[in-house]
Scaffold this active site. Structure first.
Site, PDB file in Angstrom:
ATOM      1  N   PRO A  10       0.672  -0.997  -0.347  1.00  0.00           N
ATOM      2  CA  PRO A  10       0.199  -0.319  -0.058  1.00  0.00           C
ATOM      3  C   PRO A  10       0.973   0.961   0.638  1.00  0.00           C
ATOM      4  O   PRO A  10       1.863   1.224   0.630  1.00  0.00           O
ATOM      5  CB  PRO A  10      -0.849  -0.263   1.105  1.00  0.00           C
ATOM      6  N   ASN A  11       0.437   2.425  -0.812  1.00  0.00           N
ATOM      7  CA  ASN A  11       1.078   3.260  -1.123  1.00  0.00           C
ATOM      8  C   ASN A  11       2.684   3.505  -1.667  1.00  0.00           C
ATOM      9  O   ASN A  11       3.001   4.871  -1.943  1.00  0.00           O
ATOM     10  CB  ASN A  11       1.394   4.113   0.631  1.00  0.00           C
ATOM     11  N   ARG A  18       4.829  10.513  -2.186  1.00  0.00           N
ATOM     12  CA  ARG A  18       4.772  11.014  -1.618  1.00  0.00           C
ATOM     13  C   ARG A  18       6.049  11.055   0.503  1.00  0.00           C
ATOM     14  O   ARG A  18       6.865  10.597  -0.021  1.00  0.00           O
ATOM     15  CB  ARG A  18       4.350   9.231  -1.290  1.00  0.00           C
ATOM     16  N   TYR A  23      11.019   8.712   2.388  1.00  0.00           N
ATOM     17  CA  TYR A  23      11.353   7.894   0.855  1.00  0.00           C
ATOM     18  C   TYR A  23      11.800   8.305  -0.544  1.00  0.00           C
ATOM     19  O   TYR A  23      12.405   7.190  -1.038  1.00  0.00           O
ATOM     20  CB  TYR A  23       9.504   6.974   0.752  1.00  0.00           C
ATOM     21  N   ASN A  74       8.740  -5.323   0.495  1.00  0.00           N
ATOM     22  CA  ASN A  74       8.036  -4.036   0.727  1.00  0.00           C
ATOM     23  C   ASN A  74       6.882  -4.192   0.970  1.00  0.00           C
ATOM     24  O   ASN A  74       6.169  -4.169   0.439  1.00  0.00           O
ATOM     25  CB  ASN A  74       8.390  -2.468   0.282  1.00  0.00           C
ATOM     26  N   ALA A  77       2.995  -0.130   5.505  1.00  0.00           N
ATOM     27  CA  ALA A  77       2.490  -0.266   6.625  1.00  0.00           C
ATOM     28  C   ALA A  77       1.231  -1.566   6.733  1.00  0.00           C
ATOM     29  O   ALA A  77       1.552  -2.081   8.059  1.00  0.00           O
ATOM     30  CB  ALA A  77       1.464   1.189   6.743  1.00  0.00           C
ATOM     31  N   HIS A  80       3.547  -4.099   9.539  1.00  0.00           N
ATOM     32  CA  HIS A  80       3.432  -3.360  10.944  1.00  0.00           C
ATOM     33  C   HIS A  80       2.394  -4.698  11.925  1.00  0.00           C
ATOM     34  O   HIS A  80       2.193  -4.531  12.771  1.00  0.00           O
ATOM     35  CB  HIS A  80       3.079  -2.342  11.443  1.00  0.00           C
ATOM     36  N   GLU A  98      12.787  -9.136   3.142  1.00  0.00           N
ATOM     37  CA  GLU A  98      11.579  -7.657   3.446  1.00  0.00           C
ATOM     38  C   GLU A  98      12.385  -6.752   3.642  1.00  0.00           C
ATOM     39  O   GLU A  98      14.032  -6.322   4.032  1.00  0.00           O
ATOM     40  CB  GLU A  98      11.139  -7.883   5.000  1.00  0.00           C
ATOM     41  N   HIS A 100      12.870  -1.760   3.324  1.00  0.00           N
ATOM     42  CA  HIS A 100      11.763  -0.811   3.989  1.00  0.00           C
ATOM     43  C   HIS A 100      12.405   0.406   3.210  1.00  0.00           C
ATOM     44  O   HIS A 100      14.011  -0.113   3.525  1.00  0.00           O
ATOM     45  CB  HIS A 100      11.637  -0.347   4.849  1.00  0.00           C
ATOM     46  N   SER A 102      12.719   3.434   4.506  1.00  0.00           N
ATOM     47  CA  SER A 102      13.426   3.841   5.845  1.00  0.00           C
ATOM     48  C   SER A 102      13.453   2.958   6.980  1.00  0.00           C
ATOM     49  O   SER A 102      12.910   1.333   6.866  1.00  0.00           O
ATOM     50  CB  SER A 102      11.769   4.591   6.301  1.00  0.00           C
ATOM     51  N   ARG A 107      11.891   5.354  14.005  1.00  0.00           N
ATOM     52  CA  ARG A 107      10.640   5.883  13.386  1.00  0.00           C
ATOM     53  C   ARG A 107       9.732   5.620  14.873  1.00  0.00           C
ATOM     54  O   ARG A 107       9.814   5.585  15.761  1.00  0.00           O
ATOM     55  CB  ARG A 107       9.992   6.002  11.779  1.00  0.00           C
TER      56      ARG A 107
END
Ligand code: DQA
Length: 142
Positions: A10-11, A18, A23, A74, A77, A80, A98, A100, A102, A107
């Site tokens: 997502p996103n 964004r 990112y 990736n 969200a 999590h 996996e 990411h 960031s 964070r």
């Protein structure tokens, strides 16, 4: 040839637009084009998938059985909290790396927990979009 599927959740279709300070400024299309170059000559055949829908991502993971040798994931969200995605990663019996962009560990507290990590082959985070290329590099060494 090693068959590798890169899955973005997502996103991540909004990369480049964004939260650029977190990112980066490159779009997913630009990143994927760069990864094609990274994979060339490494004996890696790449496929790409992005979806904002948890079910579609799980369906795509299921469809990868017998078709992919590695998955670079990736999950955005979903990382999590998605136990369904975690179960899919275990169920498909394909090593999942996996990634990411960031560093999720520096964070917000809720981002510091990944339900995927404990079932992933490994995790790369905090190196921006270069994380995907690092995962490909690792696969090329195997
Ligand atoms: C992300 C980190 C997640 O917490 C976030 O929800 C994302 C992107 C990353 O690549 O840094 O969508 O997975």
């Amino acid at each position: 040839m090693k068959r590798v599927l890169i899955v973005n959740g997502p996103n991540l279709n909004l990369l480049g637009f964004r939260e650029e300070s977190i990112y980066g400024g490159r779009s997913l299309e630009e990143i994927n084009k760069g990864l094609e170059k990274t994979a060339a000559g490494k004996g890696i055949e790449l496929s790409f998938f992005q979806s904002n829908s948890e079910g579609s991502i799980i369906d795509r993971l299921h469809q990868s059985i017998g078709k992919q040798d590695f998955i670079i994931l990736n999950a955005g969200a979903l990382t999590h909290y998605s136990y369904s995605l975690r179960d899919a990663v275990v169920s498909i019996k394909i090593p999942v790396i996996e990634v990411h962009l960031s560093n999720i560990f520096k964070r917000e507290e809720w981002r510091q927990k990944s339900v995927i990590s404990e079932v992933a082959a490994g995790i790369i985070c905090g190196f921006g979009d270069k994380g995907y290329a690092l995962a490909l590099e690792y696969i090329s060494w195997l």
